[in-house]
Motif scaffolding. Structure first.
Motif, PDB file in Angstrom:
ATOM      1  N   SER A 109       0.707  -1.183  -0.189  1.00 21.50           N
ATOM      2  CA  SER A 109       0.011  -0.039   0.172  1.00 21.50           C
ATOM      3  C   SER A 109       0.973   1.286  -0.198  1.00 21.50           C
ATOM      4  N   LYS A 125      -5.211   1.944  -5.714  1.00 22.38           N
ATOM      5  CA  LYS A 125      -4.452   1.350  -4.559  1.00 22.38           C
ATOM      6  C   LYS A 125      -5.265   1.487  -3.169  1.00 22.38           C
ATOM      7  N   HIS A 127      -6.093  -1.437  -0.648  1.00 20.39           N
ATOM      8  CA  HIS A 127      -5.847  -1.517   0.800  1.00 20.39           C
ATOM      9  C   HIS A 127      -6.998  -1.819   1.575  1.00 20.39           C
ATOM     10  N   ASN A 148      -1.293  -4.577   5.317  1.00 20.49           N
ATOM     11  CA  ASN A 148      -0.979  -3.484   4.249  1.00 20.49           C
ATOM     12  C   ASN A 148       0.181  -2.746   4.984  1.00 20.49           C
ATOM     13  N   ILE A 179       1.877   0.220   4.432  1.00 21.64           N
ATOM     14  CA  ILE A 179       1.704   2.071   3.753  1.00 21.64           C
ATOM     15  C   ILE A 179       2.637   2.651   3.711  1.00 21.64           C
ATOM     16  N   ASP A 203      -2.059  -3.394   9.830  1.00 21.20           N
ATOM     17  CA  ASP A 203      -1.574  -2.335   8.781  1.00 21.20           C
ATOM     18  C   ASP A 203      -0.476  -1.489   9.638  1.00 21.20           C
TER      19      ASP A 203
END
Ligand code: GDP
Length: 344
Positions: A125, A154, A158, A174, A176, A241
């Motif tokens: 992500s 994206k 996500h 994910n 980031i 995430d």
């Protein structure tokens, strides 16, 4: 003990190549899928892992071959880097971008649910999701406001990853990722484009370089360190995430100055907007100019991330910062030009 198996989509890209080397070093059996033909093979060659990754046919546009690949390999971990990854290109190819970056992830997650539901999944992500949410440091609770077809695609991937974690109880994470660079970056990205140009200009092999928005601010880290964070995300008791970032932001102009300085050229700026030029302070020669070809219909002004959660939970922290990164990349370009071994 049985060797762990990892499947990396987009393994000939910057992150795929670094992660392949990292996982091979940890004793994994690494399988790679890539659409790009041989165009990224140089990365594996430079990393010395050219024949160590087992290539597998898998295309995110084609559901059946994803299931076939998963059934054949039965991977423990899957890292998804396959993407149309250029923000500027996404404005002219929004549908292709969505097919690969968004629906492609739906195909992959659905195939995983059917063929390998226990496998751990990493989705690349991106900080681009934050778009125009202001200049404050972003963390995992900051809202998203994507500003390009790339970022919109994206965003779907996500949330789908989050959804498969919550609704299907899959181990899906994910990362980031804020901008992460290296000598293995594609030359389409501003950091490598500048590092390569500064090195060539310092050797008299190129006159000047044209760029776009000099005022964009980015949080640039070292890709080699970011792939370690990605792996850590898949080694936790529970999936989640995480942001990976350095917490510092610098302008494209600063990146250019630092890169040219590393190549022995002090730059002086004059002019405004499209007329702005960077000259060699010693010779007065124009080395950097601005072209509207490299401007985006909408650009993200500023990105800076807060990786406190990754630090606390994963024990991950960036070691290389803006202070060192442009010079590291220019050194690599000079080594390439001189036919020497590149430090990767
Ligand atoms: P991105 O953050 O994933 O889009 O990574 P890029 O390296 O492509 O772009 C980073 C920033 O640099 C963006 O704000 C661009 O608008 C800006 N930029 C300025 N000049 C250039 C250029 O010549 N090429 C690219 N790729 N970006 C540029």
């Amino acid at each position: 003990m049985k060797k762990k198996k990892a499947l990396i989509t987009g393994y000939r890209g910057q992150d795929g190549a670094y992660l392949s080397r990292f996982l091979l070093g940890k004793g994994y059996e690494v399988y790679g899928a890539d659409r790009a033909g041989d165009s990224g093979q140089w990365r594996l060659r430079e990393l010395g892992i050219e024949r160590k990754v087992k290539e597998i046919a898998l295309d995110l546009l084609e559901p059946t071959n994803i299931i076939d690949a998963l059934e054949k390999i039965k991977p423990d971990e899957i890292y998804n880097f396959a993407a149309q990854s250029f923000v500027l290109v996404s404005f002219s190819q929004p549908v292709l971008t969505a097919e690969v970056n968004a629906v492609g992830v739906a195909r992959l997650l659905e195939a995983l649910r059917k063929a390998a539901p226990k496998a751990r999944f990493f989705q690349a992500s991106t900080a681009e999701l934050f778009g125009s949410t202001g200049s404050a440091q972003k963390n995992e609770t900051t809202d998203f406001y994507p500003k390009s077809p790339y970022a919109v695609s994206k965003l779907y991937a996500h949330w789908l990853t989050v959804n498969y974690r919550q609704a299907q109880h899959m181990y899906a994470c994910n990362g980031i990722l804020f901008n992460h660079e290296s000598p293995l970056r594609g030359e389409e990205f501003v950091t490598r484009k500048i590092a390569a140009s500064a090195a060539r200009i310092s050797k008299g092999l190129q006159q000047k370089v044209a760029v776009g928005n000099l005022d964009a601010l980015r949080d640039w880290g070292y890709a080699k360190e970011y792939v370690e964070g990605m792996w850590l995300m898949l080694q936790q008791p529970r999936p989640d995430d995480y942001i990976l970032a350095t917490g510092e932001t610098h302008s494209v102009r600063e990146w250019i100055e630092a890169s040219f300085a590393a190549a022995g050229i002090k730059l002086e700026w004059k002019g405004k907007g499209l007329a702005e030029k960077g000259r060699d302070a010693r010779t007065g020669k124009v080395r950097v100019e601005v072209s509207k070809d490299f401007y985006r219909p909408a650009d993200v002004k500023e990105l800076v991330g807060d990786a406190a959660k990754a630090r606390k939970v994963l024990g991950w922290a960036p070691r290389t910062r803006f202070r060192d990164l442009p010079a590291l990349m220019v050194q690599a370009e000079l080594a390439r030009l001189e036919g020497k071994k590149v430090n990767l």
